[in-house]
Design an enzyme around this catalytic site. Sequence first.
Site, PDB file in Angstrom:
ATOM      1  N   ASP A  19       0.915  -1.206   0.184  1.00 32.10           N
ATOM      2  CA  ASP A  19       0.084  -0.052   0.121  1.00 32.10           C
ATOM      3  C   ASP A  19       0.792   1.283   0.003  1.00 32.10           C
ATOM      4  OD1 ASP A  19      -0.279   1.733   2.774  1.00 32.10           O
ATOM      5  OD2 ASP A  19       0.559  -0.228   3.235  1.00 32.10           O
TER       6      ASP A  19
ATOM      7  N   CYS B  59      -6.089   8.678 -20.356  1.00 33.35           N
ATOM      8  CA  CYS B  59      -5.261   8.766 -21.497  1.00 33.35           C
ATOM      9  C   CYS B  59      -6.162   8.243 -22.812  1.00 33.35           C
ATOM     10  CB  CYS B  59      -4.074   7.746 -21.335  1.00 33.35           C
ATOM     11  SG  CYS B  59      -2.802   8.431 -20.210  1.00 33.35           S
TER      12      CYS B  59
END
Lengths: 380, 380
Positions: free
Chosen positions: B271, B314
Amino acid sequence: MHRVVSRMQFKVLAKDGAARRGRLNFARGSVETPAFMPVGTYGTVKAMTPEQLESVGAQILLGNTFHLYLRPGLDVIAAHGGLHGFMHWERPLLTDSGGFQVWSLKEMRKISEEGARFRSPVDGAPVFLSPEESMRIQRVLGSDIAMSFDECTAYPASEAEARASMELSMRWALRGHRAYYAGDPPGALFGIVQGGVHASLRAASLEALEAVDFQGLAIGGLAVGESAAERRAVLEGLVPSMPGHKPRYLMGVGRPEDILEAVLRGIDMFDCVMPTRHARNAHLFTRAGVINIRNAMHHKDTGPIEEGCACYTCSNYSRSYLRHLDRCGEILGSHLNTVHNLYFYQRLMAEIRAAIEGGRLAAYAAEFHALTGQGSRAAD
Amino acid sequence: MHRVVSRMQFKVLAKDGAARRGRLNFARGSVETPAFMPVGTYGTVKAMTPEQLESVGAQILLGNTFHLYLRPGLDVIAAHGGLHGFMHWERPLLTDSGGFQVWSLKEMRKISEEGARFRSPVDGAPVFLSPEESMRIQRVLGSDIAMSFDECTAYPASEAEARASMELSMRWALRGHRAYYAGDPPGALFGIVQGGVHASLRAASLEALEAVDFQGLAIGGLAVGESAAERRAVLEGLVPSMPGHKPRYLMGVGRPEDILEAVLRGIDMFDCVMPTRHARNAHLFTRAGVINIRNAMHHKDTGPIEEGCACYTCSNYSRSYLRHLDRCGEILGSHLNTVHNLYFYQRLMAEIRAAIEGGRLAAYAAEFHALTGQGSRAAD
C-alpha cells in the site's frame, strides 16, 4: 444581410399556455426544451466528467468565452480542434460572448464604441474584446450556439443610461452578426435583448435584433440585482412579442422556482452556476428546500439526501457520509454533491417537459410551490 | 491460544524464484497477489468513486483506523453497519491499527506498556489507544484484514532501542490477538514484524508472531528513512524465514521500482499514498519516469500522458488539458490524474502477476529498470 446557414433547427412540439415544449437539433445531438445548461467555465463542469454529466441528463453545456480566452488561450483550444475535443464533450455546447464577464470587472475595464479594453485578471496583460473578436473566439471554440457580444446594463440604471447601453449592445450585435456569418460558421448565433427593467427599451431592443435575424434570442441583463417582481414584469412585457419559431434563453437564471416561473412565461433555455456552486458549498437541493449538509443534524443520518431520488449519490450514500466528506475537505464530497444537485435540476426540467406535454404545467407549478414553501419553513 | 475462525484463505498459485503469484479469498471477493492497495484514509480514496476504483483494477483498499476513529467517529460508522456500508465499497478492506499514526504524532503522544495516550489533532480531545481498543475499533469497522497495534521503531535506533520497541510491539500483538479472536471476528488479523534494520531482532519478532499464529504477516517499520540497501537487506534476511502459506505485506511501500524489488524477494501485498498524492500534485507516472504535468512543455501537447496507456484519462484527454485543469485548480484535474496513476499501479501489478505465471519476472524487472532508468534521465 448575410445568408444564414442553418446549423441548428428548433421545433415547438407542444404548448401549454405560454409554456413551450420544444427540441433543438444540432449535428452533435438534440436538446429537449425547456432545457437547463450546466456551466463549465474553464472547459469542465466542476467535479464532473462528461460521462457523469450525461448520466445526470445534461444535453448541452455552457462554456465561458472570457475565461477560456485567458486560460488556456485560443491557440491551445485550436490545437485540439475546438472546445469539444479539448474537454471531451461530444454533445452541443453554448458559449457566452465574454460581455458579461468584462462588465463584471467594473472599474478595471474601459468600454468604448469599439469594444472593451481591460487587464487580464490572470496575468495583468492588456486584453481587447470587441464584437468581431468575440465572434472570432467563439468560432475557434466551435460553439454550437454562439452569443452576441453585448454590454450588460447595470441595475439600477436610469432610462437614459439603460437606453444608451442597450443601443450600444444593438450596434455591437449587428457588427457581431456580420463577423460571425462572414465565412462558414460552426453553429448558430443568438442575439441578446437588453434594456434593463424598462419595457419600451426591451421592445426596441427586440425590434433591433429581429431586423438582423438571429437564430435564437436571449434575455440578458437580468439576475443582476432586480427584484423577482421586476424580472417577472420584464418577461411578461417582452416574451409575448418574441417570435414563436425561435428558442428563448433567459441567461443566468436561476433557482428552481425562478426557472419554473420563466417556463410558465414562455422561456426555453436556462443556465446557472447555482447547482454546481451550491454543491461545493454543501447546499443540496430537495423538493422541500435546500439543506446544508454541514449541519450537525446530519451527523449520524443514514438516509439519503432525498428519499426517492434516483441519483447515483442518493442511491449509494448517506447524508452522514456526505457530511463527513465535507468536514474532511474530501474531493469526493464535491463530486457526489454536484451529481445530486445537477440531477435535481435535470429531473426538474424533465418533469416540466412532461407537464407541458400533458397540459398540466400550472398544476405542477402549484404543487411544486406548495412543497417548496412548506420546505422553506422546515429546512435547516 | 484461541481457535481462529478463518474468514480468509490464501493460496500460492505459482512461484518464480522467491516471487509468488497468489490469491486471497474473502466472502466479499478475491484479491490476486501480488496486490497493490490504494489508500482511502477517511473512507474515500481521494477523488475516486468506488466504481472508478474497480474500473482501474483495485480489488482491495486500505482504510486508516486512526483517522476514522477521530472523524467521523465509531458511532457513525457503526450506524452504517461498518466501513464498507459507510463508503459504498463492497469488496475487501484492510485497515491499519492506528499504531503508525500515533507514532507519527511524536512529542504529542505518550506511550506506555498499556498503550498510547495523545490529543486528537482534530479537536484536542484526549484519546487513548491500546491493542484491545484498536481491535475493538477494527472489528466495528468490519475490516476483512485487521492489523496488529504496534509501535513503529524509529530510524535510526540503537539495537537496544529497537529491541525494546520490538518487544513492546510483540506483547501488544499478543494482547491484540486475544482481543480480536474473543468472539466472532469479522476478518483476519495480521501480525507486524518489527526490529528496525537489525536482522536478529527481525528474526526474534517473526518468531514471537509465529508463536501466536496470525493469518498473515506484515513487515513494518520500513520506508521511515532507511536506505534502499538497508530495506533490501531486511527483506533478504527476513522473508526466507517467513512461512510460505501466509500472505506477506510490506507496509507503506512504495515506488513502482520498490514494489518490483520486493516482489522479487517474496512480498505479496503493498500500500502507498504515492499514486494518489502524486496525482493531486500533478506528478504522473509513465514507463519512462514521473512527469510533472505543470511543466510549460505540456502547454499545447495534444498527446496523452502516456502513449499506449488504456486508462480513461489517456483514452480521452491530452496533457495540455490536464495541465490546464491543474493551473485552474479544477477538481476534475485531481480526478483524472488519480485515475491514471492508480491505473498505472494496477497495470504494473497485473504485469508482475503475469510475469510470475510465465516464469519471466527477472526479465520483466530488467526491462522495467532499463526503461525507467532511461526515463529518469529524459523526464522533466
